[in-house]
Enzyme design. Structure first.
Site, PDB file in Angstrom:
ATOM      1  N   ASP A 272      59.716   7.107   1.560  1.00 44.46           N
ATOM      2  CA  ASP A 272      59.091   7.542   2.803  1.00 44.46           C
ATOM      3  C   ASP A 272      59.820   8.735   3.420  1.00 44.46           C
ATOM      4  O   ASP A 272      59.200   9.575   4.075  1.00 44.46           O
ATOM      5  CB  ASP A 272      59.077   6.396   3.815  1.00 44.46           C
ATOM      6  CG  ASP A 272      57.849   5.525   3.678  1.00 44.46           C
ATOM      7  OD1 ASP A 272      56.942   5.874   2.912  1.00 44.46           O
ATOM      8  OD2 ASP A 272      57.793   4.477   4.351  1.00 44.46           O
TER       9      ASP A 272
ATOM     10  N   GLN B  80      39.367  15.817  18.453  1.00 47.96           N
ATOM     11  CA  GLN B  80      39.254  17.179  18.989  1.00 47.96           C
ATOM     12  C   GLN B  80      40.204  18.139  18.279  1.00 47.96           C
ATOM     13  O   GLN B  80      39.874  19.326  18.092  1.00 47.96           O
ATOM     14  CB  GLN B  80      39.511  17.190  20.498  1.00 47.96           C
ATOM     15  CG  GLN B  80      40.886  16.752  20.962  1.00 47.96           C
ATOM     16  CD  GLN B  80      40.966  15.256  21.182  1.00 47.96           C
ATOM     17  OE1 GLN B  80      40.163  14.487  20.673  1.00 47.96           O
ATOM     18  NE2 GLN B  80      41.960  14.831  21.951  1.00 47.96           N
TER      19      GLN B  80
ATOM     20  N   GLU C  45      49.225   1.535  -2.970  1.00 45.55           N
ATOM     21  CA  GLU C  45      49.822   2.778  -2.475  1.00 45.55           C
ATOM     22  C   GLU C  45      51.287   2.868  -2.912  1.00 45.55           C
ATOM     23  O   GLU C  45      51.711   3.852  -3.517  1.00 45.55           O
ATOM     24  CB  GLU C  45      49.720   2.806  -0.951  1.00 45.55           C
ATOM     25  CG  GLU C  45      50.337   4.032  -0.305  1.00 45.55           C
ATOM     26  CD  GLU C  45      50.360   3.931   1.208  1.00 45.55           C
ATOM     27  OE1 GLU C  45      50.599   4.973   1.858  1.00 45.55           O
ATOM     28  OE2 GLU C  45      50.172   2.827   1.753  1.00 45.55           O
ATOM     29  N   HIS C  46      52.077   1.847  -2.593  1.00 39.36           N
ATOM     30  CA  HIS C  46      53.486   1.776  -2.986  1.00 39.36           C
ATOM     31  C   HIS C  46      53.671   0.602  -3.935  1.00 39.36           C
ATOM     32  O   HIS C  46      53.259  -0.516  -3.609  1.00 39.36           O
ATOM     33  CB  HIS C  46      54.400   1.558  -1.773  1.00 39.36           C
ATOM     34  CG  HIS C  46      54.211   2.567  -0.671  1.00 39.36           C
ATOM     35  ND1 HIS C  46      53.444   2.300   0.451  1.00 39.36           N
ATOM     36  CD2 HIS C  46      54.696   3.819  -0.529  1.00 39.36           C
ATOM     37  CE1 HIS C  46      53.465   3.359   1.248  1.00 39.36           C
ATOM     38  NE2 HIS C  46      54.212   4.291   0.679  1.00 39.36           N
TER      39      HIS C  46
ATOM     40  N   HIS D 255      53.981  -1.353  10.045  1.00 36.62           N
ATOM     41  CA  HIS D 255      53.143  -0.210  10.413  1.00 36.62           C
ATOM     42  C   HIS D 255      52.025  -0.632  11.363  1.00 36.62           C
ATOM     43  O   HIS D 255      51.846  -0.060  12.431  1.00 36.62           O
ATOM     44  CB  HIS D 255      52.542   0.451   9.175  1.00 36.62           C
ATOM     45  CG  HIS D 255      53.444   1.444   8.522  1.00 36.62           C
ATOM     46  ND1 HIS D 255      53.832   2.608   9.132  1.00 36.62           N
ATOM     47  CD2 HIS D 255      54.045   1.450   7.306  1.00 36.62           C
ATOM     48  CE1 HIS D 255      54.624   3.286   8.331  1.00 36.62           C
ATOM     49  NE2 HIS D 255      54.774   2.602   7.216  1.00 36.62           N
TER      50      HIS D 255
ATOM     51  N   GLN E  65      56.318  -2.305   5.210  1.00 38.32           N
ATOM     52  CA  GLN E  65      54.934  -1.861   5.359  1.00 38.32           C
ATOM     53  C   GLN E  65      54.208  -2.655   6.429  1.00 38.32           C
ATOM     54  O   GLN E  65      53.383  -2.120   7.161  1.00 38.32           O
ATOM     55  CB  GLN E  65      54.196  -1.973   4.027  1.00 38.32           C
ATOM     56  CG  GLN E  65      54.723  -1.044   2.969  1.00 38.32           C
ATOM     57  CD  GLN E  65      54.842   0.384   3.448  1.00 38.32           C
ATOM     58  OE1 GLN E  65      53.842   1.029   3.767  1.00 38.32           O
ATOM     59  NE2 GLN E  65      56.065   0.891   3.533  1.00 38.32           N
TER      60      GLN E  65
ATOM     61  N   HIS F  60      19.342  35.009 -18.410  1.00 36.69           N
ATOM     62  CA  HIS F  60      20.669  34.668 -18.912  1.00 36.69           C
ATOM     63  C   HIS F  60      20.796  35.108 -20.372  1.00 36.69           C
ATOM     64  O   HIS F  60      21.801  35.708 -20.781  1.00 36.69           O
ATOM     65  CB  HIS F  60      20.896  33.144 -18.842  1.00 36.69           C
ATOM     66  CG  HIS F  60      21.314  32.641 -17.495  1.00 36.69           C
ATOM     67  ND1 HIS F  60      20.478  32.673 -16.404  1.00 36.69           N
ATOM     68  CD2 HIS F  60      22.487  32.098 -17.071  1.00 36.69           C
ATOM     69  CE1 HIS F  60      21.115  32.141 -15.354  1.00 36.69           C
ATOM     70  NE2 HIS F  60      22.345  31.799 -15.745  1.00 36.69           N
TER      71      HIS F  60
ATOM     72  N   ASN G 171      44.643   8.019  13.177  1.00 35.20           N
ATOM     73  CA  ASN G 171      43.954   6.765  13.481  1.00 35.20           C
ATOM     74  C   ASN G 171      42.499   6.818  13.002  1.00 35.20           C
ATOM     75  O   ASN G 171      42.093   7.742  12.295  1.00 35.20           O
ATOM     76  CB  ASN G 171      44.041   6.459  14.977  1.00 35.20           C
ATOM     77  CG  ASN G 171      43.373   7.525  15.831  1.00 35.20           C
ATOM     78  OD1 ASN G 171      42.583   8.339  15.347  1.00 35.20           O
ATOM     79  ND2 ASN G 171      43.682   7.535  17.114  1.00 35.20           N
TER      80      ASN G 171
END
Length: 439
Positions: free
Chosen positions: A370, A200, A336-337, A271, A268, A429, A223
């Site tokens: 981070d 929302q 990612e890392h 998480h 990691q 054109h 999420n």
């Protein structure tokens, strides 16, 4: 019952390595069909009913009832009160981190975010005009944990880029506002902030309501519902990326204390259960030492259960033939890392092509990136570092081409355009160019 973290032990010399490796890496970004449909319904409802729908979903999903949207907006005064109220050590840490993040993105802006132009031999001006987006929305997670660092990493590059309106949304289940998140919004220059979250909130930012202004782009992690909503509204607004579970890959030559590497893998894994932690190393004895440290340190961790599930389900300790082979495998993963935990990290860095962020040397823990090193921590996941980049100033700017053709230039370019336009069967054109020719 004793928790066990048992990352897969793989070896590149095994004939089954490729299959085992692929199975460990596999993660589907496809959301559950029920989530997709629920998100589509929420977006349509917010688009239709605006504030009323946002209030209803906030009460239902966050347990936060409010008479109107004004009650869910955080004022600048409230943000400052939060900043003034947090402990001095937190104020100093927040300000120091913000200063480093700002300094890095200021340098980034100078390197790639400036307008430029030149004139060619016939006086034609060609160039690029770089302008900031007018208004952006940043989504800050606020369910299982609070992320003031995400506020800094999303709002500061937008601010440096020149964005005038930065609208923050953050869920506050049962109305619990995290003071550090509010303080970070104050430090980072957030313009307006609302205590709403989920699909929302994404819908409110994308479509606009009577209270929440419509933005041009939405950035920030969330999420599965938030990720799905961002995917649905892309095209109506811009988005940064669809983020998957967090990842760390450690390339180790065996010189770093094994407990350091074990904790980096934990950083990691804590998480969530789907996060992925992988170690690549040519020293089998060192891998054994890291596993021993995993076993020793796991019981000391507050999020031990999540770490254990993550490492057992998606983690891997991979014995490679060499560091060169480890670098090649890293490029296949495009993590990612990426930590290069070596006595000579600059020897290996040229071999590394694909990663969201590269952390060089034993003292460069991923956690510093981070929070406070300076570069952005919003990074591509799930192998998308093969074609995507970290969030940056450039994500909050757009580029317009500049073309000013001189009379002399029109004589040359007009003939070229005429030939090509006729070849495409587009006579208007061609004639638009030909009308400007002297002969």
């Amino acid at each position: 019952m004793k928790l066990v973290a048992a990352p897969a032990r793989l070896s590149t010399v095994s004939s089954t390595f490729d299959a085992e490796f692929a199975a460990r890496l596999h993660w589907s970004a496809e959301q559950d069909a029920a989530i997709e449909q629920r998100v589509a319904d929420i977006l349509a409802d917010v688009q239709k009913r605006g504030d009323a729908a946002v209030l209803e979903y906030t009460a239902r999903f966050d347990g936060l009832s409010a008479p109107n949207m004004a009650a869910l907006e955080l004022t600048q005064a409230e943000l400052k009160v939060a900043y003034d109220a947090i402990p001095e050590a937190q104020r100093q840490a927040l300000s120091a981190a913000a200063a480093r993040v700002r300094q890095y993105h200021e340098a980034q802006k100078k390197a790639c975010g400036e307008s430029w132009s030149y004139r060619d031999q016939d006086g034609t001006l060609l160039g690029q005009k770089v302008t900031p987006l007018d208004r952006v929305g940043i989504y800050v997670p606020g369910g299982k944990a609070a992320y003031p660092s995400s506020v800094l990493m999303n709002a500061i590059p937008a601010h440096v880029a020149g964005v005038q309106d930065i609208i923050m949304v953050v869920p506050t289940p049962q109305g619990a506002k995290n003071p550090l998140v509010l303080a970070a919004a104050y430090v980072a220059g957030v313009t307006r902030a609302f205590t709403i979250g989920g699909a929302q909130a994404v819908a409110a930012l994308a479509y606009g309501t009577a209270t929440v202004p419509k933005v041009d782009k939405i950035t920030g992690p969330g999420n599965a519902y938030v990720a799905s909503a961002k995917k649905h509204v892309f095209g109506t607004v811009g988005i940064d990326m669809i983020a998957g579970p967090s990842e760390i890959l450690v390339l180790a030559d065996g010189s770093t204390p094994p407990d350091w590497v074990a904790m980096d893998l934990f950083s990691q894994a804590e998480h969530d259960e789907l996060a992925q932690s992988i170690l690549l190393c040519p020293d089998a004895a060192y891998i054994d030492a890291v596993q021993r440290e995993i076993d020793r340190l796991l019981p000391t961790m507050p999020r031990a259960e999540i770490i254990a599930k993550s490492l057992t389900g998606r983690g891997a300790l991979i014995h490679t033939r060499s560091m060169e082979e480890a670098c090649a495998i890293s490029n296949r993963i495009a993590p990612e890392h990426l930590e290069v935990s070596s006595t000579d990290p600059h020897r290996w860095e040229p071999l590394l092509k694909h990663a969201g962020a590269i952390f060089l040397g034993a003292y460069t823990s991923e956690s510093l990136g981070d929070y406070c090193a300076g570069p952005n921590h919003v990074l591509p996941t799930s192998g998308t570092a093969r074609f995507s980049s970290p969030l940056g100033v450039y994500d909050f700017q757009k580029r317009s081409s500049l073309i000013e053709v001189s009379e002399q230039g029109a004589q040359v370019l007009g003939r070229i355009a005429s030939v090509l336009a006729h070849g495409e069967g587009l006579q208007a054109h061609a004639q638009a160019a030909e009308f400007r020719l002297k002969n």
